[in-house]
Design an enzyme around this catalytic site. Structure first.
Site, PDB file in Angstrom:
ATOM      1  CB  SER A   1      47.548  46.853  42.723  1.00  0.00           C
ATOM      2  OG  SER A   1      48.709  46.190  43.197  1.00  0.00           O
TER       3      SER A   1
ATOM      4  CE1 TYR B   1      46.304  42.766  39.406  1.00  0.00           C
ATOM      5  CE2 TYR B   1      48.388  43.584  40.278  1.00  0.00           C
ATOM      6  CZ  TYR B   1      47.059  43.258  40.454  1.00  0.00           C
ATOM      7  OH  TYR B   1      46.482  43.421  41.692  1.00  0.00           O
TER       8      TYR B   1
HETATM    9  P1  NAP Z   1      41.397  36.603  44.605  1.00  0.00           P
HETATM   10  O1  NAP Z   1      41.536  36.005  45.953  1.00  0.00           O
HETATM   11  O2  NAP Z   1      42.076  35.968  43.450  1.00  0.00           O
HETATM   12  O3  NAP Z   1      39.820  36.735  44.283  1.00  0.00           O
HETATM   13  C1  NAP Z   1      39.436  37.230  43.048  1.00  0.00           C
HETATM   14  C2  NAP Z   1      37.937  37.292  42.988  1.00  0.00           C
HETATM   15  O4  NAP Z   1      37.595  37.875  41.720  1.00  0.00           O
HETATM   16  C3  NAP Z   1      37.271  35.948  43.045  1.00  0.00           C
HETATM   17  O5  NAP Z   1      36.072  36.100  43.779  1.00  0.00           O
HETATM   18  C4  NAP Z   1      36.948  35.641  41.581  1.00  0.00           C
HETATM   19  O6  NAP Z   1      35.757  34.891  41.433  1.00  0.00           O
HETATM   20  C5  NAP Z   1      36.699  37.017  41.055  1.00  0.00           C
HETATM   21  N1  NAP Z   1      36.889  37.168  39.631  1.00  0.00           N
HETATM   22  C6  NAP Z   1      37.984  36.883  38.886  1.00  0.00           C
HETATM   23  N2  NAP Z   1      37.767  37.180  37.605  1.00  0.00           N
HETATM   24  C7  NAP Z   1      36.502  37.676  37.543  1.00  0.00           C
HETATM   25  C8  NAP Z   1      35.695  38.141  36.488  1.00  0.00           C
HETATM   26  N3  NAP Z   1      36.141  38.173  35.230  1.00  0.00           N
HETATM   27  N4  NAP Z   1      34.438  38.557  36.775  1.00  0.00           N
HETATM   28  C9  NAP Z   1      33.956  38.522  38.037  1.00  0.00           C
HETATM   29  N5  NAP Z   1      34.686  38.074  39.073  1.00  0.00           N
HETATM   30  C10 NAP Z   1      35.939  37.662  38.822  1.00  0.00           C
HETATM   31  O7  NAP Z   1      41.855  38.143  44.593  1.00  0.00           O
HETATM   32  P2  NAP Z   1      42.163  39.194  45.805  1.00  0.00           P
HETATM   33  O8  NAP Z   1      43.570  39.014  46.213  1.00  0.00           O
HETATM   34  O9  NAP Z   1      41.083  39.136  46.825  1.00  0.00           O
HETATM   35  O10 NAP Z   1      42.112  40.550  44.985  1.00  0.00           O
HETATM   36  C11 NAP Z   1      40.950  41.372  44.931  1.00  0.00           C
HETATM   37  C12 NAP Z   1      41.330  42.665  44.227  1.00  0.00           C
HETATM   38  O11 NAP Z   1      42.390  43.298  44.942  1.00  0.00           O
HETATM   39  C13 NAP Z   1      41.823  42.490  42.798  1.00  0.00           C
HETATM   40  O12 NAP Z   1      41.359  43.563  42.003  1.00  0.00           O
HETATM   41  C14 NAP Z   1      43.331  42.550  42.942  1.00  0.00           C
HETATM   42  O13 NAP Z   1      43.954  42.977  41.769  1.00  0.00           O
HETATM   43  C15 NAP Z   1      43.470  43.562  44.065  1.00  0.00           C
HETATM   44  N6  NAP Z   1      44.750  43.462  44.787  1.00  0.00           N
HETATM   45  C16 NAP Z   1      45.094  42.346  45.465  1.00  0.00           C
HETATM   46  C17 NAP Z   1      46.317  42.299  46.116  1.00  0.00           C
HETATM   47  C18 NAP Z   1      46.779  41.086  46.886  1.00  0.00           C
HETATM   48  O14 NAP Z   1      47.980  41.055  47.281  1.00  0.00           O
HETATM   49  N7  NAP Z   1      45.942  40.095  47.152  1.00  0.00           N
HETATM   50  C19 NAP Z   1      47.188  43.396  46.055  1.00  0.00           C
HETATM   51  C20 NAP Z   1      46.798  44.516  45.340  1.00  0.00           C
HETATM   52  C21 NAP Z   1      45.584  44.544  44.705  1.00  0.00           C
HETATM   53  P3  NAP Z   1      35.713  33.269  41.118  1.00  0.00           P
HETATM   54  O15 NAP Z   1      36.519  32.635  42.168  1.00  0.00           O
HETATM   55  O16 NAP Z   1      34.281  32.936  41.171  1.00  0.00           O
HETATM   56  O17 NAP Z   1      36.331  33.048  39.804  1.00  0.00           O
END
Ligand code: NAP
Length: 260
Positions: free
Chosen positions: A155, A169
């Site tokens: 991130s 985080y």
């Molecule tokens: P999101 O919409 O919250 O989706 C998270 C996903 O991870 C969901 O499919 C959830 O599954 C799954 N998950 C959560 N805890 C888990 C666990 N313990 N084991 C297996 N699966 C798990 O997140 P996102 O925004 O797409 O983010 C994806 C990645 O990108 C993350 O690593 C996040 O830190 C990174 N990121 C995101 C952003 C942003 O602005 N969105 C920015 C920088 C980095 P369930 O729904 O089934 O629980």
């Protein structure tokens, strides 16, 4: 004089990919895009089976192959069970997107419990490392594999530190950056490339899970491009890093953050 370079194919014909946390957001967009590029996709989730099955159905409706697999990446036994299912039902893995990740509600360090800190590192760091360990055991030419590609989701927070919001985080994502650099060097001679993508403000449900559903709108003025990004824009970078088009790219930390 120009000389031609023969590219070595790094993957077998049927390319098997695991995307953790693929039931929504960046993981789901990555699973869909990778399937269009010919990957057979293991769609991991932890709670939302219905959402994961919808991603699988979407892939199948476009003629692709996918399988939904439940596992909490922070639970080693569940990770081992998931890999056994991939081995038995799909075949030998050659791609991994370590995407599952969590944030907690905004807080200062002085108000963070040890339980919270442990969860941040168990899911975001140790989970990614254990999943990568199992992937390496299958991809490495030292273990009879034919190589592969690993993309870790870091991130922009690892550079920014996220003070007053979630520096736990951010610190976990800093660990992912360092893990990416080290693992890339460790397995480079075993046919495995390891890179990280560092998204900025991306429009997904992760912000609501941290109690800030309007976070992208509220902070987009801080982004040089003056907008948040989409899950699809991050998925495009991830799928490129997975592909043979990135055959000489390893140990890179690719910012997908609109300049922030
Ligand atoms: P999101 O919409 O919250 O989706 C998270 C996903 O991870 C969901 O499919 C959830 O599954 C799954 N998950 C959560 N805890 C888990 C666990 N313990 N084991 C297996 N699966 C798990 O997140 P996102 O925004 O797409 O983010 C994806 C990645 O990108 C993350 O690593 C996040 O830190 C990174 N990121 C995101 C952003 C942003 O602005 N969105 C920015 C920088 C980095 P369930 O729904 O089934 O629980």
């Amino acid at each position: 004089m120009l000389t031609s370079v023969t590219q070595q194919p790094e993957t077998t014909l049927t390319r098997i990919l695991l995307v953790t946390g693929a039931s929504r957001g960046i993981g789901a967009a990555t699973a869909l895009l990778a399937a269009r590029e010919g990957w057979t996709v293991a769609v991991n989730y932890t709670h939302n089976a219905q959402a994961a099955e919808q991603v699988v159905s979407h892939i199948q409706s476009e003629g692709g192959k996918a399988l939904a697999l439940q596992a909490d990446v922070a639970d080693e036994a569940q990770v081992m069970r998931m890999f056994a299912q991939i081995d038995a039902q799909l075949g030998r893995l050659s791609g991994l997107v370590n995407n599952a990740g969590v944030v907690d509600v905004s807080a200062k360090l002085e108000d963070m419990s040890v339980a919270r800190l442990k969860r941040m590192f168990d899911v975001n760091v140790i989970g990614s490392m254990v999943v990568a360990r199992e992937a390496v055991r299958r991809m490495s030419t030292s273990h009879g594999g034919s190589g592969g590609s690993i993309v870790n989701l870091s991130s922009a927070a690892s550079r920014l530190g996220s003070p007053n919001q979630y520096l736990d985080y951010a610190a976990a994502k800093g660990a992912i950056d360092t893990f990416t650099l080290g693992l890339a060097k460790e397995v480079a001679a075993e046919g495995i490339r390891v890179n990280a993508v560092r998204p900025g403000l991306i429009d997904t449900e992760i912000h609501a899970s941290g109690g800030l559903p309007h976070r992208v709108k509220d902070l987009q003025h801080l982004v040089p491009m003056q907008r948040g990004g989409s899950a699809q824009e991050v998925a495009q970078a991830i799928v490129w890093l997975l592909s043979d088009a990135a055959s000489y790219t390893t140990m890179s930390l690719l910012d997908v953050s609109g300049g922030r």
